[in-house]
Structure formats: structure tokens, C-alpha cells
Design a protein around this motif. Structure first.
Motif, PDB file in Angstrom:
ATOM      1  N   ASP A   1       1.449  -5.099  -3.540  1.00 54.31           N
ATOM      2  CA  ASP A   1       1.342  -4.031  -2.710  1.00 54.31           C
ATOM      3  C   ASP A   1       2.749  -3.061  -2.766  1.00 54.31           C
ATOM      4  OD1 ASP A   1      -0.817  -4.528  -1.308  1.00 54.31           O
ATOM      5  OD2 ASP A   1       0.134  -5.708   0.466  1.00 54.31           O
TER       6      ASP A   1
ATOM      7  N   ASP B   1       7.477   8.793  -0.231  1.00 53.16           N
ATOM      8  CA  ASP B   1       6.799   9.827   0.716  1.00 53.16           C
ATOM      9  C   ASP B   1       7.099   9.012   2.111  1.00 53.16           C
ATOM     10  OD1 ASP B   1       3.702   8.484   1.225  1.00 53.16           O
ATOM     11  OD2 ASP B   1       4.847   7.910  -0.785  1.00 53.16           O
TER      12      ASP B   1
ATOM     13  N   LYS C   1       1.192  -0.678  -7.965  1.00 52.64           N
ATOM     14  CA  LYS C   1       1.089  -0.797  -9.238  1.00 52.64           C
ATOM     15  C   LYS C   1      -0.275  -0.239  -9.583  1.00 52.64           C
ATOM     16  CE  LYS C   1       1.558  -5.360  -9.232  1.00 52.64           C
ATOM     17  NZ  LYS C   1       1.824  -5.666  -7.798  1.00 52.64           N
ATOM     18  N   THR C   2      -1.245  -0.744  -8.808  1.00 52.12           N
ATOM     19  CA  THR C   2      -2.478  -0.220  -9.090  1.00 52.12           C
ATOM     20  C   THR C   2      -2.709   1.126  -8.849  1.00 52.12           C
ATOM     21  OG1 THR C   2      -3.428  -2.151  -8.279  1.00 52.12           O
ATOM     22  CG2 THR C   2      -4.882  -0.511  -8.628  1.00 52.12           C
ATOM     23  N   SER C   3      -2.131   1.764  -7.907  1.00 56.57           N
ATOM     24  CA  SER C   3      -2.274   3.136  -7.442  1.00 56.57           C
ATOM     25  C   SER C   3      -1.399   4.044  -8.443  1.00 56.57           C
ATOM     26  CB  SER C   3      -1.193   3.353  -6.059  1.00 56.57           C
ATOM     27  OG  SER C   3      -1.749   2.596  -5.096  1.00 56.57           O
TER      28      SER C   3
HETATM   29  P1  GDP Z   1      -0.312  -3.362  -5.964  1.00 54.22           P
HETATM   30  O1  GDP Z   1      -0.558  -4.429  -5.328  1.00 54.22           O
HETATM   31  O2  GDP Z   1       1.236  -3.265  -6.453  1.00 54.22           O
HETATM   32  O3  GDP Z   1      -1.395  -2.963  -7.002  1.00 54.22           O
HETATM   33  O4  GDP Z   1      -0.413  -2.017  -4.844  1.00 54.22           O
HETATM   34  P2  GDP Z   1      -1.353  -0.959  -4.527  1.00 54.22           P
HETATM   35  O5  GDP Z   1      -1.507   0.067  -5.534  1.00 54.22           O
HETATM   36  O6  GDP Z   1      -2.752  -1.757  -4.268  1.00 54.22           O
HETATM   37  O7  GDP Z   1      -0.897  -0.372  -3.154  1.00 54.22           O
HETATM   38  C1  GDP Z   1      -0.764  -0.891  -2.092  1.00 54.22           C
HETATM   39  C2  GDP Z   1      -0.788  -0.395  -0.813  1.00 54.22           C
HETATM   40  O8  GDP Z   1       0.284   0.868  -0.911  1.00 54.22           O
HETATM   41  C3  GDP Z   1      -2.082   0.651  -0.899  1.00 54.22           C
HETATM   42  O9  GDP Z   1      -2.467   0.792   0.487  1.00 54.22           O
HETATM   43  C4  GDP Z   1      -1.636   2.002  -1.217  1.00 54.22           C
HETATM   44  O10 GDP Z   1      -2.257   2.922  -0.913  1.00 54.22           O
HETATM   45  C5  GDP Z   1      -0.272   1.970  -0.689  1.00 54.22           C
HETATM   46  N1  GDP Z   1       0.625   2.737  -1.636  1.00 54.22           N
HETATM   47  C6  GDP Z   1       0.758   2.909  -3.093  1.00 54.22           C
HETATM   48  N2  GDP Z   1       1.308   3.793  -3.537  1.00 54.22           N
HETATM   49  C7  GDP Z   1       1.971   4.565  -2.461  1.00 54.22           C
HETATM   50  C8  GDP Z   1       2.780   5.399  -2.055  1.00 54.22           C
HETATM   51  O11 GDP Z   1       3.478   6.112  -3.023  1.00 54.22           O
HETATM   52  N3  GDP Z   1       3.094   6.109  -1.016  1.00 54.22           N
HETATM   53  C9  GDP Z   1       2.223   5.433   0.089  1.00 54.22           C
HETATM   54  N4  GDP Z   1       2.640   5.869   1.374  1.00 54.22           N
HETATM   55  N5  GDP Z   1       1.622   4.462  -0.058  1.00 54.22           N
HETATM   56  C10 GDP Z   1       1.310   4.007  -1.361  1.00 54.22           C
END
Ligand code: GDP
Length: 515
Positions: A26, A127, A29-31
Motif C-alpha cells: 500500500d 500530496d 508501488k503499483t500506482s
Molecule cells: P502497492 O500495494 O504498494 O502496490 O500500493 P498501491 O499502488 O496499490 O497504492 C495503495 C493505495 O495508496 C491506493 O489506494 C492508491 O490510490 C494510494 N496511493 C498510491 N500513491 C499515492 C499517492 O501518491 N498519493 C496518495 N494520496 N495516495 C496514493
């Protein structure tokens, strides 16, 4: 590689860096992977909708190319290393600025360090109102990552994957790191590389995403990957476009394999069908022999489960997770549950915090479950009961190893050849500094035995802070083979010196699973 060609210095040409994104769940990474792809694709390509092929390549305005492995997390990175492929040149460590360094952040750092891959820290979610990048920088200090703004040598960039800010800076940082690494490969030779991902496609048969590391892969080449082989019928890039060839650092999908090779398997181009068949038959024979050896050994809950999955009789892998903290228990459960697929699902009966007790063992016995112990130990009684009842307890301190083992199990493949056998506990009563030796711990063995050269895990307040090997075991001045419960001994740890009074040393050895 199999063909063992050495490249001459003058044949080497610059190649793009290959980047893997790691970090805590969370943290974004994916984002980030999505943002980077769309940020760069949007510039040239009309309707640049990409399909997911496990890796993609971007071209910056400077014409510099960067390849991203599109599977976030440690699994891609470590599963590959476990199977002998090392594809990553640079790790991007994503840390959420509102959450800071978390357990999987620490794991990612360990993996990157173990693989000797440089890290760039992406402080994400800038942000958000609670964002505190300096807290992240400070926390990283505890894990020997010193960022540039603190006079270290690790680049750090503040970003928001969601608002797409800081991405240019991050790409710049990657370019700079790549320049320092001076990455090169010989494009003019037969191709070698690694399988990033593979699957069976209804219409197209076995599809493998491969990353070319050396040489150039052509349509029509004969490829061996893991225990599979085939003649490359088509090469597709990350936008699904046919291409004739793929050079170093280029990810492509290949069609034409006879079977689905494991992710992380190295691949190599060979000169003929017969050579390819020969290599793949040899490898398949090795795998079969290991499987047979396993069926004979079927005994504990783990072996029974494996045998039933192989026979197609079992549709479920049941696990009981015990961990040191709630966060780890959740992370382990989430990770293993994701490994379910149509045929076999992974079910976590219970994921809780604390030592493994007799009641855990009884529950596992009743449900034919394997106990996954993450950074925790079993009580003496629980261990004894587990031995009597044939309940397998598997000890871990790294999530990817849990994932790797469970993945093997779900696929009905060989479980690891070795398993950990608990030896004993010793408590550190005093720490001495000895010239030319380093730190020596004066210990008291509280349970079981300590053996010369055994595996050790150092627990501080029940958290594993080090895992390694014993370099010295002494009784008074003498080196000894083994020290049993109730005796004092002197221990030193290979390459590790942060010892404190009160730390507990957990000793184990790896035993070969009997065949
Ligand atoms: P992963 O588990 O590391 O792949 O994380 P995700 O990319 O799935 O992101 C987890 C959550 O954090 C999601 O709800 C995203 O929308 C949110 N998120 C990711 N990057 C950002 C960011 O730069 N700012 C904000 N506010 N939320 C983010």
C-alpha cells in the motif's frame, strides 16, 4: 549460460537499466509503475494503452530507455534470484511519506543489499496532509540507507504517484544511477536472459515474457527456458506489437514454447531442436525424480498436502499463521492468499500474534494445516506435540520465502529440499570485545543445544534482528562441537557485532527432507 560464451570488452555496448519497484504494501508501488508508464507513453503514442506483459520499457525525451519489471514487490525480485536469474540493476524503494519505514520496507532493503543492487528512495504520497519526508529519511538511517540530503550516497526523490509529481526527477535519478553503473552488453551474439512471467493462453498456447540480457533474440530462434523449450514463433513488445528481434534489456512476449516455464528461469538460445530437447528432457527428469522422492517421504501435514495436490485430490492449502506483530501476520496472510488459483486455493485458518502453543498445533492437526511461524517460536510443549502428531511447523523471517514455498506447494511442485530444524536457545548474559575477533557473547543455553557453525537468529524483544551463522562456539578457552542446556558458552557471529545483554539466540540447522 549453457553455451558459455564470454563477451570481449570491445563487443560491449551500452544497454538500458532494468528497474524493480519494491516497498511496503500500500505504499504505492503499483500506482508508481502505472504513473511512470502513462507519463512517458502519453508523450508520443496515441492511445498508448499497454497490455500487461510483466515488464515494460519507456523511452525518455533524451532517447534514454529504461526497463521496468512490472510486478511490484519482492516476489518478482527474489523468486528470480532464488532460481538463479538476477535481472535487476536498480531498486526503487517506495516509502509512503505518511507511513514511514515498515516491515516490508526493511525486507526490501535487505534484499537489495544482499543482491548488491543500488537503491533509489521514492518518498511517495507527498500530496497527503500527513506527509513527513524527513521522518522517512531518518528512519532509513536505522537500516543503513543514508540519503544524499543527509550526506549519504543514496538518491531520494519526493513524489506523488497519484498526482504524478516528481516523476521526472525520479526518472532523472534512474538515468544518473544507470550512468554510474555503466551498464553494457553485447547485442551481437545468441540471446540469453530470464523468464519474467509465463502463462498458458487458450488461443496462443504457452506465452512467456522474457527479458533479454545478452545478445539479440530473433523470431525463429530455438530457446530453452527452465525445463521447457520451443522455437520462437512470434515476438511481441509491451504494447502487443510484433517485432522481429529484441536486444539487451528489452522485455518481450514470446510464443512457441512447448510448455510454461517457471518465472525466474534463465533462458538461452541453442543451435538445434535436438540440443534443446536434450536439455529440457534432462531437466524434466531431474524434476520428476525429486517429485518421486517426495511422495515416498509423505508423512507430515506438508508432505501429505503436497501428495494430495499432485494426485489432484486436494483443492486447498490450509495454513495457520503466527507472527510477532499484527502487521506481519496480516502481510503474510495477504501474500499467501494471493497465491490461490482456480485449482487450489490458499486458506489461512487463523493469523494471530504470539508463540505457537499446543492449541495451535491441535487446530493445525484437525484441519490438516501447516503452521507458518513468522519471527516467532513454538513453546517446548507445542514443538513436542507437533512432532508426535506430524504437524509441520515452518519457521520464516522473510515473507518472500513464505510466498515461494507456498507457491511451490500450490503448484504441487517440490517443496524445498531442506527444512529448518530447531536446535536450541541461548541467552546472552554478557558481551565482550576481543581484539581481532570482535564481539563475543557470553551465553547460557536455556533449551536444547547449540552446535558449532549452526544457523542463528538473534531475537531482541522477540523480534528477529539478525540471521546468520555462528562463527565460534567456545567452552572457556576451547572450541567445542556442541553445548547443551544448562551450560555456559561463548558465541560469536559471522560478520555481525550488534550484540546486547538479554538478546536471545535461536539456533537451528538445515536438514535434508528425508527421501
Ligand atoms: P502497492 O500495494 O504498494 O502496490 O500500493 P498501491 O499502488 O496499490 O497504492 C495503495 C493505495 O495508496 C491506493 O489506494 C492508491 O490510490 C494510494 N496511493 C498510491 N500513491 C499515492 C499517492 O501518491 N498519493 C496518495 N494520496 N495516495 C496514493
Amino acid at each position: 549460460g549453457i553455451e558459455g560464451i564470454e563477451d570481449r570488452e570491445e563487443d560491449l555496448q551500452p544497454r538500458p537499466p532494468v528497474v524493480t519497484v519494491m516497498g511496503h504494501v500500500d505504499h504505492g508501488k503499483t500506482s508508481l509503475l502505472d504513473a511512470l508508464r502513462s507519463a512517458v507513453v502519453a508523450e508520443g503514442e496515441a492511445g498508448g494503452i499497454t497490455q500487461h506483459i510483466g515488464a515494460y520499457q519507456v523511452t525518455l525525451p533524451s532517447k534514454q530507455k529504461i526497463t521496468f519489471i512490472d510486478t511490484p514487490g519482492h516476489e518478482a525480485f527474489t523468486a528470480m534470484r532464488a532460481r538463479g536469474a538476477s535481472v535487476t540493476d536498480i531498486v526503487i524503494l517506495v516509502v509512503a511519506a505518511d507511513d514511514g519505514v515498515m516491515p516490508q520496507t526493511v525486507e526490501a532493503i535487505k534484499h537489495a543489499k544482499a543482491a548488491n543492487v543500488p537503491v533509489i528512495v521514492a518518498i511517495n504520497k507527498m500530496d497527503k496532509p500527513g506527509a513527513d519526508p524527513n521522518r522517512v529519511r531518518n528512519e532509513l538511517l536505522n537500516h543503513e540507507i543514508v540519503v544524499e540530503s543527509m550526506s549519504g550516497d543514496t538518491q531520494d526523490v519526493e513524489i506523488s504517484a497519484q498526482k504524478k509529481t516528481g516523476l521526472d526527477k525520479l526518472l532523472e535519478a534512474i538515468t544518473l544511477q544507470a550512468e554510474i553503473l555503466d551498464l553494457k552488453a553485447n547485442p551481437n551474439r545468441v540471446a540469453e536472459g530470464a523468464v519474467i512471467e509465463s502463462r498458458l493462453d487458450r488461443g496462443r498456447g504457452a506465452v512467456a515474457t522474457v527479458l533479454v540480457q545478452k545478445g539479440t533474440l530473433h523470431s525463429g530462434d530455438i530457446v530453452v527456458a527452465g525445463a521447457e523449450w520451443g522455437r520462437v514463433r512470434a515476438l511481441l513488445d509491451d504494447r502487443g506489437r510484433q517485432s522481429k528481434e529484441a536486444g539487451p534489456s528489452m522485455p518481450v512476449e514470446i510464443l512457441g514454447m512447448t510448455g510454461v516455464p517457471d518465472a525466474g528461469s534463465p533462458f538461452v538460445v541453442v543451435e538445434s531442436d535436438s540440443r534443446a530437447r536434450e536439455i529440457s528432457e534432462f531437466r524434466q527428469r531431474v524434476i520428476r525424480e525429486k517429485l518421486n522422492a517426495h511422495q515416498v517421504a509423505a508423512r507430515g501435514t506438508l508432505d501429505q498436502m503436497l501428495a494430495r495436490i499432485q494426485a489432484g485430490e486436494q483443492k486447498e492449502v490450509a495454513l495457520l499463521v503466527k507472527a510477532d506483530v499484527q502487521g506481519s501476520a496480516e502481510a503474510v496472510s495477504a501474500t499467501v492468499q494471493k497465491l490461490s488459483h482456480e485449482e487450489v486455493i490458499v486458506r489461512v485458518l487463523n493469523a494471530t500474534v504470539g508463540q505457537i502453543t499446543e492449541s495451535d498445533v491441535q487446530l493445525a492437526k484437525a484441519s490438516n494445516a501447516v503452521i507458518v511461524a513468522f519471527n516467532v517460536r513454538a513453546t517446548t510443549q507445542a514443538r513436542e506435540l507437533a512432532r508426535q502428531e506430524g504437524v509441520d511447523i515452518r519457521y520464516y523471517s522473510i515473507i518472500y520465502q513464505v510466498a515461494d514455498d507456498v507457491e511451490q506447494l500450490v503448484k504441487g511442485k517440490i517443496a524445498p529440499k531442506h527444512r529448518e530444524k530447531f536446535l536450541g536457545y541461548a541467552e546472552i548474559r554478557q558481551v565482550f570485545s576481543i581484539t581481532r575477533v570482535g564481539k563475543v557473547a557470553g551465553c547460557y543455553v536455556t533449551e536444547g543445544v547449540v552446535k558449532r557453525g549452526c544457523g542463528v537468529r538473534l531475537l531482541r524483544e522477540n523480534v528477529v534482528i539478525h540471521e546468520g551463522e555462528l562463527s565460534q562456539l567456545k567452552r572457556f578457552k576451547d572450541d567445542v562441537k556442541e553445548v547443551a542446556r544448562g551450560y555456559e558458552c561463548g558465541l560469536s557471529f559471522a560478520g555481525y557485532n550488534d550484540l546486547r545483554e538479554g538478546d536471545v539466540v535461536e539456533c537451528f540447522e538445515m536438514e535434508v527432507i528425508p527421501t
